[in-house]
Write a protein that holds these residues in place. Structure first.
Motif, PDB file in Angstrom:
ATOM      1  N   TYR A 319     -53.726  21.995 -20.963  1.00  0.00           N
ATOM      2  CA  TYR A 319     -55.142  22.062 -20.613  1.00  0.00           C
ATOM      3  C   TYR A 319     -55.941  20.975 -21.330  1.00  0.00           C
ATOM      4  CZ  TYR A 319     -55.294  24.859 -24.957  1.00  0.00           C
ATOM      5  OH  TYR A 319     -55.158  25.310 -26.252  1.00  0.00           O
ATOM      6  N   ASP A 320     -57.225  20.890 -20.946  1.00  0.00           N
ATOM      7  CA  ASP A 320     -58.087  19.798 -21.411  1.00  0.00           C
ATOM      8  C   ASP A 320     -57.441  18.445 -21.101  1.00  0.00           C
ATOM      9  OD1 ASP A 320     -59.860  21.656 -22.285  1.00  0.00           O
ATOM     10  OD2 ASP A 320     -59.482  21.376 -24.424  1.00  0.00           O
ATOM     11  N   ILE A 321     -56.881  18.327 -19.886  1.00  0.00           N
ATOM     12  CA  ILE A 321     -56.213  17.091 -19.476  1.00  0.00           C
ATOM     13  C   ILE A 321     -57.267  16.097 -18.982  1.00  0.00           C
ATOM     14  CG2 ILE A 321     -54.472  16.075 -17.976  1.00  0.00           C
ATOM     15  CD1 ILE A 321     -53.321  18.936 -17.645  1.00  0.00           C
ATOM     16  N   PRO A 322     -57.486  14.993 -19.669  1.00  0.00           N
ATOM     17  CA  PRO A 322     -58.531  14.045 -19.256  1.00  0.00           C
ATOM     18  C   PRO A 322     -58.178  13.381 -17.926  1.00  0.00           C
ATOM     19  CG  PRO A 322     -57.842  13.675 -21.541  1.00  0.00           C
ATOM     20  CD  PRO A 322     -56.828  14.575 -20.916  1.00  0.00           C
ATOM     21  N   ALA A 323     -59.103  13.406 -16.986  1.00  0.00           N
ATOM     22  CA  ALA A 323     -58.871  12.774 -15.686  1.00  0.00           C
ATOM     23  C   ALA A 323     -58.668  11.272 -15.839  1.00  0.00           C
ATOM     24  CB  ALA A 323     -60.039  13.062 -14.756  1.00  0.00           C
ATOM     25  N   THR A 324     -59.397  10.658 -16.777  1.00  0.00           N
ATOM     26  CA  THR A 324     -59.278   9.211 -16.963  1.00  0.00           C
ATOM     27  C   THR A 324     -57.899   8.833 -17.500  1.00  0.00           C
ATOM     28  OG1 THR A 324     -60.329   9.496 -19.135  1.00  0.00           O
ATOM     29  CG2 THR A 324     -61.730   8.789 -17.301  1.00  0.00           C
ATOM     30  N   LEU A 325     -57.288   9.726 -18.276  1.00  0.00           N
ATOM     31  CA  LEU A 325     -55.946   9.457 -18.775  1.00  0.00           C
ATOM     32  C   LEU A 325     -54.948   9.431 -17.620  1.00  0.00           C
ATOM     33  CD1 LEU A 325     -53.770   9.125 -20.935  1.00  0.00           C
ATOM     34  CD2 LEU A 325     -53.745  11.605 -21.185  1.00  0.00           C
ATOM     35  N   ILE A 326     -55.040  10.407 -16.723  1.00  0.00           N
ATOM     36  CA  ILE A 326     -54.131  10.460 -15.580  1.00  0.00           C
ATOM     37  C   ILE A 326     -54.260   9.203 -14.729  1.00  0.00           C
ATOM     38  CG2 ILE A 326     -53.504  11.729 -13.493  1.00  0.00           C
ATOM     39  CD1 ILE A 326     -52.785  13.135 -16.118  1.00  0.00           C
ATOM     40  N   GLU A 327     -55.503   8.777 -14.481  1.00  0.00           N
ATOM     41  CA  GLU A 327     -55.728   7.577 -13.676  1.00  0.00           C
ATOM     42  C   GLU A 327     -55.189   6.331 -14.376  1.00  0.00           C
ATOM     43  OE1 GLU A 327     -56.754   7.114 -10.515  1.00  0.00           O
ATOM     44  OE2 GLU A 327     -56.462   9.295 -10.513  1.00  0.00           O
ATOM     45  N   THR A 328     -55.363   6.280 -15.694  1.00  0.00           N
ATOM     46  CA  THR A 328     -54.856   5.134 -16.455  1.00  0.00           C
ATOM     47  C   THR A 328     -53.338   5.050 -16.358  1.00  0.00           C
ATOM     48  OG1 THR A 328     -56.693   5.180 -18.030  1.00  0.00           O
ATOM     49  CG2 THR A 328     -54.662   4.118 -18.762  1.00  0.00           C
ATOM     50  N   LEU A 329     -52.668   6.166 -16.524  1.00  0.00           N
ATOM     51  CA  LEU A 329     -51.211   6.189 -16.447  1.00  0.00           C
ATOM     52  C   LEU A 329     -50.720   5.797 -15.056  1.00  0.00           C
ATOM     53  CD1 LEU A 329     -50.487   9.462 -18.451  1.00  0.00           C
ATOM     54  CD2 LEU A 329     -50.184   7.118 -19.233  1.00  0.00           C
ATOM     55  N   LYS A 330     -51.388   6.307 -14.034  1.00  0.00           N
ATOM     56  CA  LYS A 330     -50.985   5.999 -12.658  1.00  0.00           C
ATOM     57  C   LYS A 330     -51.214   4.530 -12.327  1.00  0.00           C
ATOM     58  CE  LYS A 330     -52.144   8.869  -9.396  1.00  0.00           C
ATOM     59  NZ  LYS A 330     -52.935   9.797  -8.562  1.00  0.00           N
ATOM     60  N   THR A 331     -52.359   4.009 -12.757  1.00  0.00           N
ATOM     61  CA  THR A 331     -52.709   2.627 -12.411  1.00  0.00           C
ATOM     62  C   THR A 331     -51.840   1.620 -13.151  1.00  0.00           C
ATOM     63  OG1 THR A 331     -54.996   3.255 -11.965  1.00  0.00           O
ATOM     64  CG2 THR A 331     -54.567   0.928 -12.416  1.00  0.00           C
ATOM     65  N   GLN A 332     -51.619   1.860 -14.438  1.00  0.00           N
ATOM     66  CA  GLN A 332     -50.915   0.877 -15.251  1.00  0.00           C
ATOM     67  C   GLN A 332     -49.401   1.075 -15.275  1.00  0.00           C
ATOM     68  OE1 GLN A 332     -52.618   0.562 -19.150  1.00  0.00           O
ATOM     69  NE2 GLN A 332     -54.688   0.262 -18.397  1.00  0.00           N
ATOM     70  N   PHE A 333     -48.963   2.320 -15.128  1.00  0.00           N
ATOM     71  CA  PHE A 333     -47.555   2.589 -15.367  1.00  0.00           C
ATOM     72  C   PHE A 333     -46.852   3.346 -14.256  1.00  0.00           C
ATOM     73  CE2 PHE A 333     -49.973   2.757 -19.394  1.00  0.00           C
ATOM     74  CZ  PHE A 333     -49.662   1.485 -19.817  1.00  0.00           C
ATOM     75  N   GLY A 334     -47.530   3.619 -13.156  1.00  0.00           N
ATOM     76  CA  GLY A 334     -46.869   4.139 -11.977  1.00  0.00           C
ATOM     77  C   GLY A 334     -46.542   5.612 -11.976  1.00  0.00           C
ATOM     78  N   ASP A 335     -47.086   6.382 -12.898  1.00  0.00           N
ATOM     79  CA  ASP A 335     -46.854   7.829 -12.903  1.00  0.00           C
ATOM     80  C   ASP A 335     -47.917   8.489 -13.761  1.00  0.00           C
ATOM     81  OD1 ASP A 335     -45.706  10.217 -12.253  1.00  0.00           O
ATOM     82  OD2 ASP A 335     -43.791   9.845 -13.235  1.00  0.00           O
ATOM     83  N   GLY A 336     -47.935   9.818 -13.694  1.00  0.00           N
ATOM     84  CA  GLY A 336     -48.911  10.558 -14.475  1.00  0.00           C
ATOM     85  C   GLY A 336     -48.331  11.047 -15.787  1.00  0.00           C
ATOM     86  N   LEU A 337     -48.733  12.241 -16.191  1.00  0.00           N
ATOM     87  CA  LEU A 337     -48.293  12.852 -17.445  1.00  0.00           C
ATOM     88  C   LEU A 337     -47.078  13.723 -17.177  1.00  0.00           C
ATOM     89  CD1 LEU A 337     -49.012  13.413 -20.466  1.00  0.00           C
ATOM     90  CD2 LEU A 337     -50.286  15.397 -19.650  1.00  0.00           C
ATOM     91  N   THR A 338     -46.017  13.491 -17.933  1.00  0.00           N
ATOM     92  CA  THR A 338     -44.779  14.246 -17.755  1.00  0.00           C
ATOM     93  C   THR A 338     -44.588  15.227 -18.901  1.00  0.00           C
ATOM     94  OG1 THR A 338     -43.734  12.415 -16.597  1.00  0.00           O
ATOM     95  CG2 THR A 338     -42.285  14.096 -17.505  1.00  0.00           C
ATOM     96  N   VAL A 339     -44.347  16.486 -18.556  1.00  0.00           N
ATOM     97  CA  VAL A 339     -44.182  17.554 -19.539  1.00  0.00           C
ATOM     98  C   VAL A 339     -42.838  18.224 -19.305  1.00  0.00           C
ATOM     99  CG1 VAL A 339     -45.109  19.729 -20.414  1.00  0.00           C
ATOM    100  CG2 VAL A 339     -46.667  17.963 -19.560  1.00  0.00           C
ATOM    101  N   GLU A 340     -42.086  18.456 -20.361  1.00  0.00           N
ATOM    102  CA  GLU A 340     -40.837  19.201 -20.254  1.00  0.00           C
ATOM    103  C   GLU A 340     -40.812  20.308 -21.292  1.00  0.00           C
ATOM    104  OE1 GLU A 340     -37.293  16.930 -20.423  1.00  0.00           O
ATOM    105  OE2 GLU A 340     -37.631  15.950 -18.487  1.00  0.00           O
ATOM    106  N   VAL A 341     -40.474  21.498 -20.843  1.00  0.00           N
ATOM    107  CA  VAL A 341     -40.387  22.660 -21.727  1.00  0.00           C
ATOM    108  C   VAL A 341     -38.999  23.260 -21.581  1.00  0.00           C
ATOM    109  CG1 VAL A 341     -41.318  24.918 -22.299  1.00  0.00           C
ATOM    110  CG2 VAL A 341     -42.850  23.111 -21.465  1.00  0.00           C
ATOM    111  N   HIS A 342     -38.298  23.412 -22.693  1.00  0.00           N
ATOM    112  CA  HIS A 342     -36.983  24.030 -22.694  1.00  0.00           C
ATOM    113  C   HIS A 342     -37.104  25.405 -23.360  1.00  0.00           C
ATOM    114  CE1 HIS A 342     -34.540  20.336 -21.712  1.00  0.00           C
ATOM    115  NE2 HIS A 342     -35.759  19.848 -21.914  1.00  0.00           N
TER     116      HIS A 342
END
Length: 389
Positions: A319-342
Protein backbone atom coordinates in the motif's frame (compact mmCIF):
# COMPACT_ATOMS: atom_id res chain seq x y z
CA UNK A 1 26.98 2.61 -20.71
CA UNK A 2 23.34 1.93 -20.09
CA UNK A 3 21.45 2.11 -16.87
CA UNK A 4 18.65 -0.13 -15.73
CA UNK A 5 16.68 -0.06 -12.50
CA UNK A 6 14.00 -2.41 -11.31
CA UNK A 7 12.48 -2.84 -7.92
CA UNK A 8 12.00 -6.20 -6.31
CA UNK A 9 10.13 -6.64 -3.10
CA UNK A 10 10.65 -10.22 -1.99
CA UNK A 11 9.57 -12.06 1.10
CA UNK A 12 12.01 -14.92 1.57
CA UNK A 13 11.99 -17.56 4.33
CA UNK A 14 14.79 -18.19 6.76
CA UNK A 15 16.25 -21.59 5.91
CA UNK A 16 18.53 -23.39 8.33
CA UNK A 17 21.48 -25.67 7.76
CA UNK A 18 20.27 -28.91 9.30
CA UNK A 19 19.61 -32.45 8.21
CA UNK A 20 16.40 -33.63 6.59
CA UNK A 21 15.82 -35.86 9.62
CA UNK A 22 15.94 -32.91 11.98
CA UNK A 23 13.57 -30.90 9.77
CA UNK A 24 11.10 -33.79 9.58
CA UNK A 25 11.06 -34.08 13.35
CA UNK A 26 10.51 -30.35 13.64
CA UNK A 27 7.69 -30.51 11.11
CA UNK A 28 5.90 -33.12 13.21
CA UNK A 29 6.47 -31.29 16.45
CA UNK A 30 7.18 -27.64 15.62
CA UNK A 31 6.70 -26.39 19.18
CA UNK A 32 9.84 -28.13 20.49
CA UNK A 33 12.21 -25.50 19.11
CA UNK A 34 10.73 -22.69 17.06
CA UNK A 35 14.20 -21.44 16.06
CA UNK A 36 14.36 -24.32 13.57
CA UNK A 37 11.23 -23.17 11.76
CA UNK A 38 11.39 -20.99 8.65
CA UNK A 39 10.60 -17.35 9.30
CA UNK A 40 9.09 -14.74 7.03
CA UNK A 41 11.73 -12.31 5.81
CA UNK A 42 11.38 -9.40 3.40
CA UNK A 43 13.81 -8.60 0.61
CA UNK A 44 13.70 -5.45 -1.51
CA UNK A 45 16.02 -5.50 -4.50
CA UNK A 46 17.70 -8.49 -2.86
CA UNK A 47 18.24 -6.49 0.31
CA UNK A 48 17.13 -7.97 3.61
CA UNK A 49 14.81 -5.66 5.53
CA UNK A 50 15.13 -5.97 9.29
CA UNK A 51 11.96 -5.29 11.28
CA UNK A 52 12.33 -4.37 14.93
CA UNK A 53 8.76 -3.30 15.58
CA UNK A 54 5.65 -2.27 13.72
CA UNK A 55 6.28 0.59 11.34
CA UNK A 56 10.02 0.83 11.99
CA UNK A 57 12.27 1.73 9.12
CA UNK A 58 13.97 -1.29 7.60
CA UNK A 59 17.74 -1.71 7.76
CA UNK A 60 19.49 -2.82 4.59
CA UNK A 61 21.70 -5.77 5.48
CA UNK A 62 22.35 -7.40 2.09
CA UNK A 63 23.66 -6.93 -0.49
CA UNK A 64 26.36 -4.37 0.02
CA UNK A 65 26.06 -1.76 -2.70
CA UNK A 66 27.11 1.72 -3.66
CA UNK A 67 24.66 4.60 -3.80
CA UNK A 68 24.12 3.85 -7.50
CA UNK A 69 23.26 0.22 -6.73
CA UNK A 70 25.92 -1.59 -8.73
CA UNK A 71 28.82 -3.96 -8.28
CA UNK A 72 31.88 -4.68 -10.40
CA UNK A 73 31.69 -7.99 -12.27
CA UNK A 74 33.95 -10.52 -13.98
CA UNK A 75 33.03 -10.93 -17.67
CA UNK A 76 34.05 -14.21 -19.30
CA UNK A 77 33.39 -15.66 -22.75
CA UNK A 78 33.55 -19.08 -24.36
CA UNK A 79 34.17 -19.81 -28.05
CA UNK A 80 32.51 -23.23 -28.40
CA UNK A 81 29.01 -21.84 -29.16
CA UNK A 82 27.63 -23.74 -26.14
CA UNK A 83 25.19 -22.11 -23.75
CA UNK A 84 25.06 -24.11 -20.50
CA UNK A 85 22.62 -23.46 -17.69
CA UNK A 86 23.17 -20.84 -15.02
CA UNK A 87 24.81 -23.29 -12.58
CA UNK A 88 27.63 -24.16 -15.01
CA UNK A 89 30.94 -24.49 -13.18
CA UNK A 90 33.27 -25.45 -16.07
CA UNK A 91 35.52 -22.41 -15.70
CA UNK A 92 38.26 -23.97 -17.84
CA UNK A 93 36.11 -23.46 -20.95
CA UNK A 94 36.00 -19.68 -20.55
CA UNK A 95 38.37 -16.91 -21.58
CA UNK A 96 38.65 -14.28 -18.88
CA UNK A 97 39.80 -16.31 -15.91
CA UNK A 98 37.61 -16.48 -12.82
CA UNK A 99 40.83 -16.37 -10.83
CA UNK A 100 43.62 -14.02 -11.79
CA UNK A 101 41.64 -11.95 -14.29
CA UNK A 102 40.29 -8.47 -13.84
CA UNK A 103 36.80 -7.24 -13.12
CA UNK A 104 36.11 -5.20 -16.23
CA UNK A 105 32.39 -4.48 -16.10
CA UNK A 106 29.52 -3.62 -13.78
CA UNK A 107 26.08 -5.00 -12.99
CA UNK A 108 23.09 -3.51 -11.26
CA UNK A 109 22.09 -4.92 -7.90
CA UNK A 110 18.68 -3.26 -8.39
CA UNK A 111 17.23 -6.06 -10.50
CA UNK A 112 14.74 -8.84 -9.64
CA UNK A 113 17.22 -11.70 -9.76
CA UNK A 114 16.25 -15.32 -9.32
CA UNK A 115 18.02 -17.39 -6.67
CA UNK A 116 19.92 -20.66 -6.88
CA UNK A 117 22.08 -22.86 -4.71
CA UNK A 118 25.73 -22.74 -5.71
CA UNK A 119 27.93 -25.59 -4.41
CA UNK A 120 25.43 -26.41 -1.67
CA UNK A 121 26.28 -23.25 0.24
CA UNK A 122 23.44 -22.19 2.51
CA UNK A 123 22.74 -18.46 2.22
CA UNK A 124 21.38 -18.37 5.76
CA UNK A 125 24.52 -19.89 7.20
CA UNK A 126 26.69 -17.06 8.50
CA UNK A 127 30.44 -16.79 8.47
CA UNK A 128 31.53 -16.90 12.11
CA UNK A 129 34.16 -14.19 11.67
CA UNK A 130 32.37 -11.68 9.46
CA UNK A 131 28.72 -12.46 10.22
CA UNK A 132 27.96 -12.37 6.49
CA UNK A 133 25.60 -14.87 4.88
CA UNK A 134 27.37 -17.25 2.51
CA UNK A 135 24.99 -18.81 0.00
CA UNK A 136 21.74 -18.83 -2.03
CA UNK A 137 23.14 -16.66 -4.77
CA UNK A 138 21.37 -14.57 -7.40
CA UNK A 139 21.16 -14.85 -11.17
CA UNK A 140 19.31 -13.90 -14.33
CA UNK A 141 19.58 -16.41 -17.18
CA UNK A 142 18.41 -16.03 -20.77
CA UNK A 143 19.79 -18.14 -23.67
CA UNK A 144 18.55 -15.46 -26.10
CA UNK A 145 20.73 -12.82 -24.47
CA UNK A 146 17.84 -10.37 -24.21
CA UNK A 147 16.68 -10.01 -20.59
CA UNK A 148 20.27 -10.41 -19.41
CA UNK A 149 20.98 -7.00 -20.93
CA UNK A 150 18.83 -5.29 -18.32
CA UNK A 151 21.06 -5.84 -15.25
CA UNK A 152 24.26 -5.02 -17.21
CA UNK A 153 25.57 -1.56 -16.45
CA UNK A 154 28.94 -1.60 -18.24
CA UNK A 155 30.06 -4.21 -20.77
CA UNK A 156 33.80 -4.51 -21.52
CA UNK A 157 35.27 -4.96 -25.00
CA UNK A 158 35.86 -8.60 -25.83
CA UNK A 159 39.29 -7.62 -27.10
CA UNK A 160 40.18 -6.57 -23.54
CA UNK A 161 38.98 -9.90 -22.14
CA UNK A 162 41.06 -11.83 -24.70
CA UNK A 163 44.16 -9.71 -24.09
CA UNK A 164 43.84 -10.42 -20.37
CA UNK A 165 43.72 -14.11 -21.24
CA UNK A 166 46.85 -13.79 -23.36
CA UNK A 167 48.65 -12.14 -20.46
CA UNK A 168 47.53 -14.78 -17.99
CA UNK A 169 48.48 -17.70 -20.26
CA UNK A 170 51.86 -16.14 -21.07
CA UNK A 171 52.65 -15.66 -17.38
CA UNK A 172 51.68 -19.26 -16.63
CA UNK A 173 53.88 -20.54 -19.46
CA UNK A 174 56.83 -18.47 -18.23
CA UNK A 175 56.34 -19.98 -14.77
CA UNK A 176 56.45 -23.47 -16.27
CA UNK A 177 52.83 -24.20 -15.40
CA UNK A 178 51.06 -26.68 -17.75
CA UNK A 179 53.23 -25.44 -20.59
CA UNK A 180 51.87 -27.67 -23.37
CA UNK A 181 48.21 -27.07 -22.49
CA UNK A 182 48.63 -23.34 -21.97
CA UNK A 183 50.64 -22.95 -25.17
CA UNK A 184 47.82 -24.58 -27.15
CA UNK A 185 45.26 -22.32 -25.48
CA UNK A 186 47.40 -19.26 -26.16
CA UNK A 187 47.44 -20.10 -29.86
CA UNK A 188 43.63 -20.30 -29.88
CA UNK A 189 43.24 -16.93 -28.18
CA UNK A 190 45.76 -15.24 -30.48
CA UNK A 191 43.90 -16.66 -33.49
CA UNK A 192 40.65 -15.11 -32.20
CA UNK A 193 42.38 -11.76 -31.81
CA UNK A 194 43.73 -11.99 -35.36
CA UNK A 195 40.43 -13.03 -36.95
CA UNK A 196 38.08 -10.59 -35.27
CA UNK A 197 38.40 -6.94 -34.46
CA UNK A 198 36.96 -5.65 -31.17
CA UNK A 199 33.88 -4.10 -32.81
CA UNK A 200 32.89 -7.40 -34.43
CA UNK A 201 33.41 -9.36 -31.24
CA UNK A 202 31.60 -6.91 -29.03
CA UNK A 203 28.50 -6.95 -31.24
CA UNK A 204 28.47 -10.74 -31.54
CA UNK A 205 28.74 -11.87 -27.94
CA UNK A 206 25.62 -13.31 -26.39
CA UNK A 207 25.74 -12.64 -22.66
CA UNK A 208 23.49 -15.44 -21.45
CA UNK A 209 23.85 -15.30 -17.66
CA UNK A 210 24.53 -12.76 -14.91
CA UNK A 211 25.19 -14.54 -11.64
CA UNK A 212 26.65 -14.13 -8.19
CA UNK A 213 28.79 -17.15 -7.35
CA UNK A 214 31.06 -18.51 -4.67
CA UNK A 215 30.65 -15.55 -2.35
CA UNK A 216 28.47 -12.54 -1.80
CA UNK A 217 29.02 -9.81 -4.39
CA UNK A 218 31.08 -12.21 -6.53
CA UNK A 219 29.41 -11.24 -9.81
CA UNK A 220 30.23 -13.12 -13.02
CA UNK A 221 28.78 -12.48 -16.46
CA UNK A 222 29.21 -15.30 -18.97
CA UNK A 223 28.79 -15.11 -22.73
CA UNK A 224 29.51 -16.98 -25.95
CA UNK A 225 30.96 -15.82 -29.24
CA UNK A 226 28.28 -16.24 -31.87
CA UNK A 227 27.70 -15.43 -35.54
CA UNK A 228 24.14 -14.43 -34.73
CA UNK A 229 23.71 -10.75 -34.02
CA UNK A 230 22.13 -10.16 -30.62
CA UNK A 231 19.57 -7.33 -30.93
CA UNK A 232 19.58 -4.44 -28.51
CA UNK A 233 16.93 -4.65 -25.83
CA UNK A 234 14.76 -1.62 -26.50
CA UNK A 235 12.13 -0.65 -23.96
CA UNK A 236 8.80 0.50 -25.38
CA UNK A 237 6.81 2.07 -22.51
CA UNK A 238 3.57 2.09 -24.50
CA UNK A 239 3.82 -1.69 -24.82
CA UNK A 240 3.88 -2.23 -21.04
CA UNK A 241 0.39 -3.34 -19.94
CA UNK A 242 -1.54 -1.13 -17.53
CA UNK A 243 -2.53 -3.87 -15.12
CA UNK A 244 -1.84 -5.86 -11.99
CA UNK A 245 -0.74 -9.46 -12.47
CA UNK A 246 -0.95 -11.96 -9.62
CA UNK A 247 0.32 -15.53 -9.78
CA UNK A 248 -0.08 -17.82 -6.77
CA UNK A 249 1.71 -21.14 -6.99
CA UNK A 250 1.95 -24.10 -4.64
CA UNK A 251 5.56 -25.22 -5.01
CA UNK A 252 7.43 -28.37 -4.18
CA UNK A 253 9.93 -27.83 -1.39
CA UNK A 254 12.38 -30.17 0.28
CA UNK A 255 11.32 -29.60 3.86
CA UNK A 256 8.30 -27.30 3.92
CA UNK A 257 5.20 -26.76 1.82
CA UNK A 258 5.75 -23.49 -0.01
CA UNK A 259 3.34 -20.99 -1.56
CA UNK A 260 4.88 -18.40 -3.86
CA UNK A 261 2.85 -15.25 -4.52
CA UNK A 262 4.15 -13.07 -7.36
CA UNK A 263 2.67 -9.62 -7.91
CA UNK A 264 3.47 -7.30 -10.82
CA UNK A 265 2.04 -3.80 -10.33
CA UNK A 266 1.94 -1.79 -13.56
CA UNK A 267 -1.01 0.49 -12.83
CA UNK A 268 -1.92 3.30 -10.46
CA UNK A 269 -3.90 1.25 -7.94
CA UNK A 270 -2.66 2.77 -4.66
CA UNK A 271 -2.78 -0.63 -2.95
CA UNK A 272 -3.00 -4.37 -3.58
CA UNK A 273 -4.28 -6.83 -0.97
CA UNK A 274 -4.13 -10.60 -1.40
CA UNK A 275 -5.64 -13.18 0.93
CA UNK A 276 -4.50 -16.79 0.98
CA UNK A 277 -7.18 -18.66 2.99
CA UNK A 278 -4.79 -21.13 4.62
CA UNK A 279 -5.81 -22.61 7.96
CA UNK A 280 -4.04 -20.65 10.68
CA UNK A 281 -2.80 -23.80 12.43
CA UNK A 282 -1.05 -24.87 9.24
CA UNK A 283 1.02 -21.68 8.78
CA UNK A 284 4.71 -22.10 9.57
CA UNK A 285 6.48 -19.20 11.28
CA UNK A 286 9.53 -19.07 13.53
CA UNK A 287 8.04 -16.45 15.82
CA UNK A 288 4.34 -16.08 16.49
CA UNK A 289 2.95 -12.85 15.12
CA UNK A 290 -0.33 -11.30 14.04
CA UNK A 291 0.97 -8.41 11.93
CA UNK A 292 4.35 -7.37 10.61
CA UNK A 293 4.86 -4.02 8.88
CA UNK A 294 7.86 -3.05 6.78
CA UNK A 295 8.78 0.18 5.01
CA UNK A 296 11.07 0.40 2.01
CA UNK A 297 12.59 3.79 1.16
CA UNK A 298 13.96 4.69 -2.25
CA UNK A 299 14.83 8.33 -2.94
CA UNK A 300 11.63 10.32 -2.34
CA UNK A 301 9.41 7.25 -2.43
CA UNK A 302 8.15 5.10 0.43
CA UNK A 303 6.56 1.72 -0.24
CA UNK A 304 4.77 0.00 2.61
CA UNK A 305 3.81 -3.62 2.97
CA UNK A 306 2.24 -5.69 5.68
CA UNK A 307 1.81 -9.42 6.27
CA UNK A 308 -0.91 -10.73 8.58
CA UNK A 309 -1.38 -14.25 9.95
CA UNK A 310 -4.77 -14.92 11.52
CA UNK A 311 -7.91 -17.02 11.25
CA UNK A 312 -8.45 -15.67 7.71
CA UNK A 313 -5.10 -17.12 6.62
CA UNK A 314 -2.17 -15.17 5.16
CA UNK A 315 -2.94 -11.63 4.03
CA UNK A 316 -0.42 -9.65 1.98
CA UNK A 317 -0.88 -5.89 1.69
CA UNK A 318 1.16 -3.56 -0.50
CA UNK A 319 0.00 0.00 0.00
CA UNK A 320 0.85 3.69 -0.33
CA UNK A 321 2.20 2.82 -3.79
CA UNK A 322 3.19 6.11 -5.49
CA UNK A 323 1.66 6.43 -8.96
CA UNK A 324 4.69 8.42 -10.14
CA UNK A 325 6.98 5.56 -9.13
CA UNK A 326 5.03 3.07 -11.24
CA UNK A 327 5.13 5.41 -14.24
CA UNK A 328 8.86 5.99 -13.77
CA UNK A 329 9.59 2.27 -13.70
CA UNK A 330 7.43 1.61 -16.76
CA UNK A 331 8.85 4.50 -18.77
CA UNK A 332 12.52 3.98 -17.97
CA UNK A 333 12.77 0.26 -17.35
CA UNK A 334 9.88 -1.45 -19.09
CA UNK A 335 7.99 -2.83 -16.09
CA UNK A 336 6.33 -1.85 -12.86
CA UNK A 337 6.90 -2.92 -9.25
CA UNK A 338 7.55 -6.62 -8.71
CA UNK A 339 6.69 -8.24 -5.38
CA UNK A 340 7.35 -11.83 -4.34
CA UNK A 341 6.14 -13.43 -1.13
CA UNK A 342 7.17 -16.93 -0.08
CA UNK A 343 4.90 -18.46 2.58
CA UNK A 344 5.23 -21.85 4.27
CA UNK A 345 2.84 -24.44 5.70
CA UNK A 346 3.37 -27.42 7.97
CA UNK A 347 1.65 -30.03 5.83
CA UNK A 348 0.61 -30.29 2.20
CA UNK A 349 -2.75 -31.85 2.95
CA UNK A 350 -5.53 -29.35 2.35
CA UNK A 351 -3.36 -26.52 1.01
CA UNK A 352 -4.54 -26.75 -2.58
CA UNK A 353 -8.18 -27.05 -1.62
CA UNK A 354 -7.84 -24.04 0.69
CA UNK A 355 -6.02 -21.96 -1.91
CA UNK A 356 -8.42 -22.43 -4.77
CA UNK A 357 -11.57 -21.87 -2.72
CA UNK A 358 -11.60 -18.12 -2.35
CA UNK A 359 -8.21 -16.52 -2.96
CA UNK A 360 -9.10 -12.82 -3.24
CA UNK A 361 -7.15 -9.93 -4.77
CA UNK A 362 -8.38 -6.43 -3.90
CA UNK A 363 -7.00 -3.23 -5.46
CA UNK A 364 -7.34 0.29 -4.11
CA UNK A 365 -8.45 1.58 -7.52
CA UNK A 366 -10.28 -0.30 -10.25
CA UNK A 367 -7.96 -1.68 -12.91
CA UNK A 368 -7.35 -4.73 -15.06
CA UNK A 369 -6.23 -7.63 -12.87
CA UNK A 370 -4.93 -10.88 -14.34
CA UNK A 371 -3.94 -13.92 -12.38
CA UNK A 372 -4.28 -17.54 -11.51
CA UNK A 373 -3.66 -20.12 -8.82
CA UNK A 374 -1.61 -23.17 -9.78
CA UNK A 375 0.10 -26.14 -8.13
CA UNK A 376 3.20 -28.17 -8.84
CA UNK A 377 1.21 -31.27 -7.93
CA UNK A 378 -1.50 -31.06 -10.60
CA UNK A 379 -2.37 -29.28 -13.85
CA UNK A 380 -5.43 -27.43 -12.58
CA UNK A 381 -5.48 -23.68 -13.20
CA UNK A 382 -7.89 -21.63 -11.07
CA UNK A 383 -8.58 -17.92 -11.75
CA UNK A 384 -8.21 -15.52 -8.84
CA UNK A 385 -11.20 -13.69 -7.35
CA UNK A 386 -10.98 -9.95 -8.02
CA UNK A 387 -12.51 -7.25 -5.84
CA UNK A 388 -12.41 -3.51 -6.55
CA UNK A 389 -13.43 -0.60 -4.30
Amino acid sequence: MKKVLKMLLACVPLMVACSGEDMSEEQNNPSTDTSLLPSTEIYVQGQLLAQEGMGTRANYQWPKHTEEGWETARFSIRADSTIPDYTDKSSALYYGRFQGGNNKGKVYTYYPYGHYNDRDLDYYQKDKKTGNNIGLFRYVYDPTGMTTQLPLMEIPLVEDILRDEVETLTNDINKGSNVAKNTAELAKVNKLLEDYDSEYLNSHVLWYVVKEVGMQYGWHVNGVLTKDVVPNYVIQPDKVPNNVEVDIHQQEHQDWNEIKTSVHIRADVESVTINLPIREENIVEQDDFDIRVYDYYYKEYTIKHKITHNAQGITIEIYDIPATLIETLKTQFGDGLTVEVHSYCKQAEGIWEDLKKSCVVRTGKACTVNGQITSAFNTENVPITIMHP
